[in-house]
Scaffold this motif. Sequence first.
Motif, mmCIF file in Angstrom:
data_model
loop_
_atom_site.group_PDB
_atom_site.id
_atom_site.type_symbol
_atom_site.label_atom_id
_atom_site.label_comp_id
_atom_site.label_asym_id
_atom_site.label_seq_id
_atom_site.Cartn_x
_atom_site.Cartn_y
_atom_site.Cartn_z
ATOM 1 N N GLN A 1 46.362 38.779 51.681
ATOM 2 C CA GLN A 1 46.068 40.143 52.135
ATOM 3 C C GLN A 1 47.365 40.916 51.938
ATOM 4 O OE1 GLN A 1 44.863 39.865 56.227
ATOM 5 N NE2 GLN A 1 43.055 38.635 55.735
ATOM 6 N N VAL A 2 47.293 42.003 51.155
ATOM 7 C CA VAL A 2 48.529 42.686 50.758
ATOM 8 C C VAL A 2 48.701 43.986 51.544
ATOM 9 C CG1 VAL A 2 49.613 43.946 48.850
ATOM 10 C CG2 VAL A 2 48.694 41.637 48.497
ATOM 11 N N ASN A 3 49.928 44.164 52.040
ATOM 12 C CA ASN A 3 50.255 45.394 52.762
ATOM 13 C C ASN A 3 50.654 46.459 51.743
ATOM 14 O OD1 ASN A 3 51.713 47.425 54.157
ATOM 15 N ND2 ASN A 3 51.859 46.011 55.908
ATOM 16 N N LEU A 4 49.920 47.568 51.717
ATOM 17 C CA LEU A 4 50.131 48.580 50.686
ATOM 18 C C LEU A 4 51.400 49.402 50.935
ATOM 19 C CD1 LEU A 4 46.487 49.836 50.005
ATOM 20 C CD2 LEU A 4 47.855 48.228 48.678
ATOM 21 N N ASN A 5 51.953 49.297 52.128
ATOM 22 C CA ASN A 5 53.214 50.022 52.377
ATOM 23 C C ASN A 5 54.410 49.217 51.884
ATOM 24 O OD1 ASN A 5 51.944 52.237 53.625
ATOM 25 N ND2 ASN A 5 51.697 50.982 55.493
ATOM 26 N N SER A 6 54.400 47.896 52.152
ATOM 27 C CA SER A 6 55.554 47.088 51.775
ATOM 28 C C SER A 6 55.364 46.402 50.424
ATOM 29 C CB SER A 6 55.802 46.021 52.842
ATOM 30 O OG SER A 6 54.696 45.136 52.865
ATOM 31 N N GLY A 7 54.099 46.270 50.003
ATOM 32 C CA GLY A 7 53.838 45.560 48.755
ATOM 33 C C GLY A 7 53.889 44.048 48.925
ATOM 34 N N ARG A 8 54.020 43.569 50.149
ATOM 35 C CA ARG A 8 54.149 42.128 50.413
ATOM 36 C C ARG A 8 52.845 41.529 50.963
ATOM 37 N NH1 ARG A 8 58.125 40.092 47.579
ATOM 38 N NH2 ARG A 8 59.758 41.684 47.451
ATOM 39 N N THR A 9 52.758 40.213 50.836
ATOM 40 C CA THR A 9 51.608 39.513 51.410
ATOM 41 C C THR A 9 51.934 39.178 52.871
ATOM 42 O OG1 THR A 9 51.091 38.551 49.273
ATOM 43 C CG2 THR A 9 50.133 37.470 51.204
ATOM 44 N N ASP A 10 51.238 39.878 53.781
ATOM 45 C CA ASP A 10 51.456 39.629 55.218
ATOM 46 C C ASP A 10 50.750 38.355 55.665
ATOM 47 O OD1 ASP A 10 52.770 41.984 55.464
ATOM 48 O OD2 ASP A 10 51.047 43.104 56.286
ATOM 49 N N THR A 11 49.520 38.203 55.129
ATOM 50 C CA THR A 11 48.610 37.173 55.644
ATOM 51 C C THR A 11 47.879 36.500 54.484
ATOM 52 O OG1 THR A 11 48.229 38.563 57.591
ATOM 53 C CG2 THR A 11 46.608 36.830 57.187
ATOM 54 N N VAL A 12 47.599 35.209 54.633
ATOM 55 C CA VAL A 12 46.666 34.579 53.692
ATOM 56 C C VAL A 12 45.463 34.059 54.481
ATOM 57 C CG1 VAL A 12 48.306 33.932 51.874
ATOM 58 C CG2 VAL A 12 47.963 32.405 53.837
ATOM 59 N N GLU A 13 44.260 34.303 53.961
ATOM 60 C CA GLU A 13 43.053 33.822 54.639
ATOM 61 C C GLU A 13 42.646 32.470 54.046
ATOM 62 O OE1 GLU A 13 39.562 36.342 54.499
ATOM 63 O OE2 GLU A 13 38.364 34.881 55.631
ATOM 64 N N GLY B 1 37.233 42.600 49.897
ATOM 65 C CA GLY B 1 36.459 42.681 48.649
ATOM 66 C C GLY B 1 36.911 43.789 47.707
ATOM 67 N N VAL B 2 38.182 44.056 47.692
ATOM 68 C CA VAL B 2 38.675 45.088 46.769
ATOM 69 C C VAL B 2 38.760 44.461 45.376
ATOM 70 C CG1 VAL B 2 40.545 46.683 46.276
ATOM 71 C CG2 VAL B 2 39.962 46.117 48.649
ATOM 72 N N GLU B 3 37.942 44.985 44.474
ATOM 73 C CA GLU B 3 37.849 44.367 43.145
ATOM 74 C C GLU B 3 38.413 45.245 42.045
ATOM 75 O OE1 GLU B 3 33.732 43.382 42.545
ATOM 76 O OE2 GLU B 3 33.802 41.690 43.934
ATOM 77 N N THR B 4 38.424 46.559 42.269
ATOM 78 C CA THR B 4 38.832 47.447 41.169
ATOM 79 C C THR B 4 39.992 48.346 41.586
ATOM 80 O OG1 THR B 4 37.357 49.229 41.838
ATOM 81 C CG2 THR B 4 36.430 47.544 40.367
ATOM 82 N N ARG B 5 40.630 48.773 40.602
ATOM 83 C CA ARG B 5 41.768 49.667 40.770
ATOM 84 C C ARG B 5 41.312 50.972 41.456
ATOM 85 N NH1 ARG B 5 47.316 49.955 39.702
ATOM 86 N NH2 ARG B 5 47.697 52.129 40.204
ATOM 87 N N SER B 6 40.132 51.478 41.046
ATOM 88 C CA SER B 6 39.682 52.751 41.628
ATOM 89 C C SER B 6 39.368 52.585 43.117
ATOM 90 C CB SER B 6 38.480 53.310 40.875
ATOM 91 O OG SER B 6 37.554 52.281 40.661
ATOM 92 N N GLY C 1 41.228 41.014 48.110
ATOM 93 C CA GLY C 1 40.145 41.012 47.129
ATOM 94 C C GLY C 1 40.581 40.470 45.789
ATOM 95 N N TYR C 2 39.586 40.323 44.894
ATOM 96 C CA TYR C 2 39.846 39.735 43.583
ATOM 97 C C TYR C 2 40.879 40.528 42.792
ATOM 98 C CZ TYR C 2 35.676 36.869 44.398
ATOM 99 O OH TYR C 2 34.758 35.985 44.912
ATOM 100 N N LEU C 3 40.980 41.858 43.086
ATOM 101 C CA LEU C 3 41.962 42.671 42.372
ATOM 102 C C LEU C 3 43.364 42.096 42.581
ATOM 103 C CD1 LEU C 3 42.477 45.320 40.725
ATOM 104 C CD2 LEU C 3 42.960 46.432 42.902
ATOM 105 N N ILE C 4 43.648 41.662 43.814
ATOM 106 C CA ILE C 4 44.939 41.043 44.100
ATOM 107 C C ILE C 4 44.924 39.612 43.585
ATOM 108 C CG2 ILE C 4 46.619 40.487 45.912
ATOM 109 C CD1 ILE C 4 45.960 43.449 45.939
ATOM 110 N N SER C 5 43.965 38.839 44.151
ATOM 111 C CA SER C 5 43.844 37.448 43.704
ATOM 112 C C SER C 5 42.561 36.834 44.242
ATOM 113 C CB SER C 5 45.036 36.632 44.226
ATOM 114 O OG SER C 5 44.769 35.250 44.092
#
Length: 672
Positions: free
Chosen positions: A429-441, A620-625, A640-644
């Motif tokens: 799960q990526v934090n959009l402010n820091s760009g880092r992975t805070d959490t993994v599910e 479930g974020v899959e796309t850039r848009s 989501g799959y967009l990240i990994s």
Amino acid sequence: MPAHSETTSRQLRPIAWGAALLAGFITQLLLILFVTLIALQQLGVTTDNLNAVVDVHMRKQNLTKTMLNVARERTLIMLTLTKIGDPFERDDLLTRFNEKGTEYAVARQSLQDMPLSPRERKLITLQQQLIKIAQPIQTQVIDLISAQHNLEAEQIAITRAIPTQNQVLAVLFQLDAETQHVALAASRKAYEAQKVARFWMYLLCGAALLVGVIVAAVVLRYTARISREREHLAIHDALTGLPNRRLLLECLEQALAHARRNKTMIGVLFIDLDNFKRVNDTLGHAVGDQLICHVARRLRAAVRNEDIVARLGGDEFVVVISDVHAASQILHVVDKILAVMVAPYQIAERELFNSCSVGIGVYPTDGTSSSDLLKNADTAMYHAKSSGKNRYHLYDAAMNAMAEEQLQLDTDLHYALERNEFVFHYQPQVNLNSGRTDTVEALIRWNHPDKGLLSPATFLDMLEDTGEILPVGRKLLGTACAQGARWHAAGFNDLTVAINVSSKEFWHQDLLANVHDALDRSGLPPRSLQLELTEGILMGDMDVAVHKILALKAIGVSIAIDDFGTGYSSLAHLKRFPLDVLKIDRYFIKDIRHDSVNEALVISILALCNGLNLDTVAEGVETRSQLEVLRKIGCPVVQGYLISQPVPAEDVMALLQRDWLQELDLHSDTPA
Ligand code: C2E
Ligand code: CA
Ligand code: CA
């Protein structure tokens, strides 16, 4: 075998009861008859006694009459004696005169020995007193006759002896009348008493018989009704009143026999509700039951009277359509059923939506026995469900092979835990402010020896149904914590590991101990473990859920609410729970770019989370848009799959090292 003998003994019990009752009542009737006979006999004895009393009175009357006659005769003899000259004849008459005197005395003595009324006794005393006066006069007359002074004797007889004797006679008449009166009264009394006794005896015996017969009839009717009700319960579903499996099989057999004779077709529809489990889990069993009843009514109304609608249990129904000449007739009914089922249900002041999946087996093409037809319709239903729900599927033989494969899978699943075939894949799960992975599910996978890696969709329901989710969950919780601790040791000590907790696990008493245990063993700090709960859990017993969550938070772990928006909980409802993270379900994210309603919803969820101080994750974020819209409206964390995709533990480290702002080229357009 024991099950069979149990049912037989259950069937025998009402019969035994009936027999026992019948025997009881027959005994009662016999007893009543016996009592009646005894009473009649007693009545006879009483009558005899009364007769004896009457007899005494009769004898008294006879004695009185004897005294009267004897007294009269003595008077006559006395008068005759005064007129007779022949000494022989005179001696004869004198002897008779004395005999009559003795006869009189004997009769009186007998009378006196008998039970007498006071008035009788008084009259006898009076008679004795008069006799005392009459006796000397008579003696005087007899003496004069013996001395042959007949004229003088006649003189005294007429003037003195006869009048006093008449007085005696008068008293005897009275005595006679009195004894007659007493005798009559006694016999009348006896007769009356017997009449009354007889009347009461007949009345009471009749009443007893009547009551016995009525009670017997009522009890027999009652037991008959109970056994009828039992019989009804045994072949009907208690909740909906529809036939149950047993009756369904019977009716289906009859329908098959009929179809064989008339060369017609039969459609067997296996119907299963699509979202029943969710309704039951989130809104409770009472609402679930009401839904089942509504569904039963709709099904019943959708088919002809002669068609069978049965409930097999849970959310499974079977409809049998008979007298069919073409498959299209069956499909017509199925279309109608699918249509009526999706109409909203008004239950407990809510509007619920539900659909169903229908599997169709047709006689004679898909089977000729009831068990084959049901089994094949069930298989077809399973396919309707797995190809997207709210649809029907006709059975074809290839399905059977697949059903068997599923059965094999179920068996394999049973051994998967001891064979260590369950693993976790992790999704960042990526934090959009820091760009880092805070959490993994952590997401469960089954490493099947033949089929390779299987996703939870293929086995999770099964694990939950059998309860095996409990040991599996406990084991995996330990695995995830140990893995988290390893990443911490590698330098990612702000990383949180999120793990999914099913409702069965949540409500289980061992949850707290398991969490404690996993943290202790691994050394992972409690703040680095997050538990994901679904909305359904919060819809259960709210107070207990709040308590449990507070206890978990006291350990130090954080709590996320998963798949938010798909359950039935309202936003207001959330306020009661001490949560940390809210995960917006991917349904809302999917169309977020084109669907302004979904976008508005996500915006309001974000505002709510702000207000409640909750972190928010878009799933479930899959796309850039999608990412861009989410970023624009201020969603802080995405997954989501967009990240990994979820990846094995050994691949996670590489993901943790990445700067996602750079990776996704988001530096240039930092949101406002
Ligand atoms: P979930 O908790 O909502 O997990 C997210 C699911 O969405 C995962 O499916 C994940 O692979 C998938 N996903 C992630 N990103 C995307 C995306 O961009 N697009 C799409 N279409 N899907 C995405 P998965 O792994 O198949 O898990 C399914 C569900 O099974 C999970 O849903 C969770 O409810 C349950 N589950 C998984 N692991 C466990 C577990 O260890 N215990 C329990 N009780 N349930 C688990
Ligand atoms: Ca989850
Ligand atoms: Ca989710």
